[in-house]
Design a protein around this motif. Sequence first.
Motif, short mmCIF file in Angstrom:
data_model
loop_
_atom_site.label_atom_id
_atom_site.label_comp_id
_atom_site.label_asym_id
_atom_site.label_seq_id
_atom_site.Cartn_x
_atom_site.Cartn_y
_atom_site.Cartn_z
N TYR A 189 14.09 23.58 -11.88
CA TYR A 189 15.04 23.56 -10.77
C TYR A 189 15.70 24.92 -10.61
N THR A 190 16.15 25.51 -11.73
CA THR A 190 16.81 26.81 -11.67
C THR A 190 15.89 27.87 -11.08
N ARG A 191 14.63 27.88 -11.52
CA ARG A 191 13.68 28.85 -11.00
C ARG A 191 13.42 28.65 -9.53
N ALA A 192 13.28 27.39 -9.12
CA ALA A 192 13.01 27.10 -7.71
C ALA A 192 14.16 27.54 -6.83
N VAL A 193 15.40 27.25 -7.27
CA VAL A 193 16.56 27.65 -6.50
C VAL A 193 16.67 29.16 -6.43
N ALA A 194 16.42 29.83 -7.57
CA ALA A 194 16.49 31.29 -7.59
C ALA A 194 15.50 31.90 -6.61
N ALA A 195 14.30 31.36 -6.58
CA ALA A 195 13.29 31.88 -5.66
C ALA A 195 13.71 31.68 -4.21
N ALA A 196 14.28 30.51 -3.93
CA ALA A 196 14.71 30.24 -2.56
C ALA A 196 15.85 31.15 -2.15
N LYS A 204 6.06 27.92 -0.63
CA LYS A 204 5.96 29.15 0.14
C LYS A 204 7.24 29.98 0.05
N LYS A 205 8.13 29.54 -0.86
CA LYS A 205 9.42 30.22 -1.08
C LYS A 205 10.27 30.25 0.20
N ILE A 206 10.09 29.23 1.01
CA ILE A 206 10.96 29.06 2.18
C ILE A 206 12.20 28.31 1.73
N PRO A 207 13.39 28.83 1.98
CA PRO A 207 14.61 28.15 1.54
C PRO A 207 14.71 26.74 2.12
N LEU A 208 15.11 25.80 1.27
CA LEU A 208 15.24 24.40 1.65
C LEU A 208 16.65 23.92 1.34
N ILE A 209 17.27 23.28 2.32
CA ILE A 209 18.56 22.61 2.11
C ILE A 209 18.39 21.17 2.58
N THR A 210 18.80 20.21 1.76
CA THR A 210 18.72 18.80 2.14
C THR A 210 20.07 18.32 2.65
N ILE A 211 20.02 17.35 3.56
CA ILE A 211 21.24 16.83 4.16
C ILE A 211 21.16 15.31 4.30
N ASN A 212 22.33 14.71 4.53
CA ASN A 212 22.42 13.32 4.98
C ASN A 212 21.93 12.34 3.95
N SER A 213 20.67 11.95 4.00
CA SER A 213 20.13 10.93 3.11
C SER A 213 19.66 11.54 1.79
N GLY A 214 19.65 10.69 0.76
CA GLY A 214 19.21 11.15 -0.55
C GLY A 214 20.38 11.52 -1.44
N THR A 215 20.08 11.86 -2.66
CA THR A 215 21.11 12.18 -3.65
C THR A 215 21.02 13.64 -4.06
N THR A 216 22.08 14.12 -4.71
CA THR A 216 22.05 15.50 -5.21
C THR A 216 20.98 15.66 -6.28
N GLY A 271 13.91 21.22 -5.52
CA GLY A 271 14.06 22.67 -5.50
C GLY A 271 14.90 23.17 -4.35
N ALA A 272 15.73 22.30 -3.77
CA ALA A 272 16.58 22.70 -2.66
C ALA A 272 17.74 23.55 -3.15
N ILE A 273 18.24 24.40 -2.26
CA ILE A 273 19.40 25.24 -2.59
C ILE A 273 20.62 24.36 -2.83
N MET A 274 20.83 23.38 -1.95
CA MET A 274 21.98 22.48 -2.08
C MET A 274 21.74 21.24 -1.23
#
Length: 343
Positions: free
Chosen positions: A9-16, A110-122, A129-132
């Motif tokens: 997770y840390t690596r994925a977030v860092a890349a994003a 593809k190292k495209i930044p991802l942010i999740t919203i609304n549905s789902g959990t942290t 691998g989402a930023i937040m």
Amino acid sequence: MQSPRKTRYTRAVAAALVAVACASAGAADKYVLISHAPDSDSWWNTIKNAIKQAGEDFGVEVDYRNPPNGDLADMARLIEQGAARNYNGVITSIADYDVLKSAMGKVTAKKIPLITINSGTTQQSESLGAIMHVGQPEYEAGKGAGMKAKAAGIKSFVCVDHQATNDGLMQRCKGFADAIGADISKSLLDTGEDPVTVESKVSAYLRNNPGTQAILTVGPSGAVPTLKALEKAGKYGKIWLATFDLTPEISAAIKNGGMQFAIDQQPYLQGYIPVAVMAIMKRDKTTDIGKVQAALKADKKFAARLAEYGLAPAYGPRHIGSGPGFVTKENIGKVEQYAGQYR
């Protein structure tokens, strides 16, 4: 020692984050927000307005995409298209983790930044691998609603769930059930999203379970048909009813006593904040979420919009909460002024 999962997770977030901070200069960055909502779901109009304003405030372009009929397989394809089109960032809901995780994996691969919203959990957001994640803590929101019901003497209820595959909606039901001491397995009504079907199933449930004290609907797709079912059964205002989110019909029911309250997850924040976060990272060339949140708090345009619309985000170490807020007869005047547009 970090667990393998935490390390990934840390690596994925860092890349994003690096991808956001180091994006090349040139034409305006372009983001896409992909929701799970069908075209008929007007609740998402607030998020559409939010991404438009955020784009204008930060000088970026933001597309909105959704599956016209709410089909999650179509949503997965839209996420894959977002990866293929090399957007500068992808914002999406986690309507069904198992169905969508592969598609989201193509975004982060593809190292495209991802942010999740609304549905789902942290937790789901982190595993993807989402930023937040920007959303309402669903279990806590449901439990808060349940505590209000418990104080009113409620011991039994039915939870009208219009999207049974959505874990976030289930958490709303579970939190409520836990608060009043009810058995969640005996308190669920899976209705689907067709309003005629919802109304029919709620009517049938009430006929077969005449002792039901309360109804919780997890969104307008269940709330509006439920109001119709109660009217036709002569039980409008006689059964304790609460819902999540707002529509004009829900606002009217709160004002005239047909509904106790609505739980507002402040959807405007779910649209505005992800766009702002990605734009600030690029502008300030930083991968530090703490600094990004500080810059967001200090942004005058954002602060003015929060004050005007009566919104309040909850900032965490990484994730940002957009709710819950309870809309009652006492505060609905302020909320109703912007309902369907910015609330």
